[in-house]
Scaffold this active site. Structure first.
Site, PDB file in Angstrom:
ATOM      1  N   GLY A 142       0.937  -1.226   0.011  1.00 38.95           N
ATOM      2  CA  GLY A 142       0.058  -0.117  -0.103  1.00 38.95           C
ATOM      3  C   GLY A 142       0.850   1.374   0.129  1.00 38.95           C
ATOM      4  N   CYS A 156       2.804   5.978  -2.974  1.00 33.94           N
ATOM      5  CA  CYS A 156       3.889   5.887  -3.990  1.00 33.94           C
ATOM      6  C   CYS A 156       3.509   4.947  -4.991  1.00 33.94           C
ATOM      7  CB  CYS A 156       5.153   6.367  -3.425  1.00 33.94           C
ATOM      8  SG  CYS A 156       5.198   7.908  -2.500  1.00 33.94           S
ATOM      9  N   LYS A 164       1.013   4.388  -7.463  1.00 33.87           N
ATOM     10  CA  LYS A 164       0.697   5.715  -8.199  1.00 33.87           C
ATOM     11  C   LYS A 164       1.835   5.506  -9.222  1.00 33.87           C
ATOM     12  CE  LYS A 164       2.337   9.322  -6.190  1.00 33.87           C
ATOM     13  NZ  LYS A 164       3.706   9.473  -7.061  1.00 33.87           N
ATOM     14  N   PHE A 204      -1.193   1.339   6.221  1.00 35.92           N
ATOM     15  CA  PHE A 204      -0.328   0.334   5.169  1.00 35.92           C
ATOM     16  C   PHE A 204       0.819  -0.145   5.823  1.00 35.92           C
ATOM     17  CE2 PHE A 204       1.781   4.220   4.190  1.00 35.92           C
ATOM     18  CZ  PHE A 204       2.976   3.582   3.826  1.00 35.92           C
ATOM     19  N   LYS A 205       1.308   0.412   6.802  1.00 38.09           N
ATOM     20  CA  LYS A 205       2.689   0.085   7.383  1.00 38.09           C
ATOM     21  C   LYS A 205       2.677   0.492   8.869  1.00 38.09           C
ATOM     22  CE  LYS A 205       5.999   3.544   6.098  1.00 38.09           C
ATOM     23  NZ  LYS A 205       7.273   3.787   5.215  1.00 38.09           N
ATOM     24  N   ARG A 238      -3.433   5.660   3.006  1.00 34.44           N
ATOM     25  CA  ARG A 238      -3.521   5.741   1.605  1.00 34.44           C
ATOM     26  C   ARG A 238      -3.105   4.115   0.603  1.00 34.44           C
ATOM     27  NH1 ARG A 238      -0.168  11.142   0.600  1.00 34.44           N
ATOM     28  NH2 ARG A 238       0.916  10.010   2.192  1.00 34.44           N
ATOM     29  N   ARG A 294       0.857 -10.442   7.865  1.00 40.23           N
ATOM     30  CA  ARG A 294       2.247  -9.837   7.928  1.00 40.23           C
ATOM     31  C   ARG A 294       3.271 -10.761   8.497  1.00 40.23           C
ATOM     32  NH1 ARG A 294       2.354  -4.933   5.019  1.00 40.23           N
ATOM     33  NH2 ARG A 294       0.307  -4.220   5.107  1.00 40.23           N
TER      34      ARG A 294
END
Length: 248
Positions: free
Chosen positions: A37, A40, A43, A102-103, A110, A215
């Protein structure tokens, strides 16, 4: 690779270690997970697709599109594993979601894979109890009601109805999230999740108690000793899970 490891009984951590020994590659970014995720990576890949198409390279563009598609596949595969393992339905079952960012060490959501995982479970009428130490409740609600662009169907948007969002509760404690839950899904690698009192969690969950580790941060062997049925990305499955219907 994690899907292949599960299908063959291999351990994705050992594969990652072996590949990472090659110094030209290194061990970074080789850890398997429920999906990537962040703002960057996707995208930048989509920008690369656009540049390739604009320069008359449709085959190259299609190659990079597959990176996005395989990431979506990984998230869908995780959801399918949860549903298949829990007797082919999670309808009206409480599923604890540990981690939404996402982390770890960020409140950034995002493109977090947790959005698609949660939407997939909600689509099967699960009741979600979400805990993340840095993501606010209103952010989670916005993410789950946000319309998502579908690459294969550019005009098809996928909103999550306000009615469905009522199946979601947000709590600020991992033990509250897992209380009376049928399953736990670990979607962010927060350090605190590694040190939770899993015996306490197991005692307060519905039985059979499932843990789906997206994870690879918990010790499956120790959790199985407690009594959990455990699924870890890219790891050999419980014998119990192996008897369940196949997951793509």
């Amino acid at each position: 690779m994690s899907a292949l490891c599960e299908a063959t009984g291999a351990d994705v951590s050992q594969v990652s270690y072996a590949v990472g020994i090659d110094t030209r590659i290194g061990p970074k970014f080789l850890n398997a997970s429920v999906g990537f995720g962040g703002s960057c990576f996707q995208k930048d890949i989509l920008n690369l697709v656009y540049i390739c198409e604009c320069n008359g390279l449709p085959e190259v563009a299609e190659y990079w599109k597959q990176v996005i598609k395989i990431n979506d596949y990984q998230k869908n595969r995780f959801v399918n594993r949860v549903v298949a393992s829990m007797f082919n339905t999670v309808a009206n079952k409480k599923v604890a979601i540990l981690g939404f960012a996402f982390k770890k060490d960020t409140g950034d959501t995002r493109e977090t894979p947790a959005i698609d995982v949660c939407k997939g479970l909600l689509g099967d009428k699960a009741r979600l109890s979400i805990y993340d130490p840095q993501v606010a409740e209103d952010q989670i609600q916005r993410d789950l009601t946000m319309k998502k662009f579908d690459w294969d169907h550019p005009l098809h948007l996928q909103p999550m109805s306000p009615t469905t969002v009522k199946q979601v509760s947000n709590v600020w404690d991992a033990y509250e999230a897992t209380k009376d839950a049928h399953a736990v899904c670990i979607l962010t690698e927060w350090d605190e999740f590694k040190t939770l009192d899993f015996q306490r969690i197991y005692d307060n969950m519905q039985k059979p108690a499932f843990i789906f580790d997206g994870r690879n941060i918990v010790n499956p062997a120790k959790l199985r000793e407690i009594g959990f049925i455990v699924y870890s990305i890219g790891k050999p499955l419980d014998a119990w899970l192996e008897d369940m219907p196949a997951v793509a």
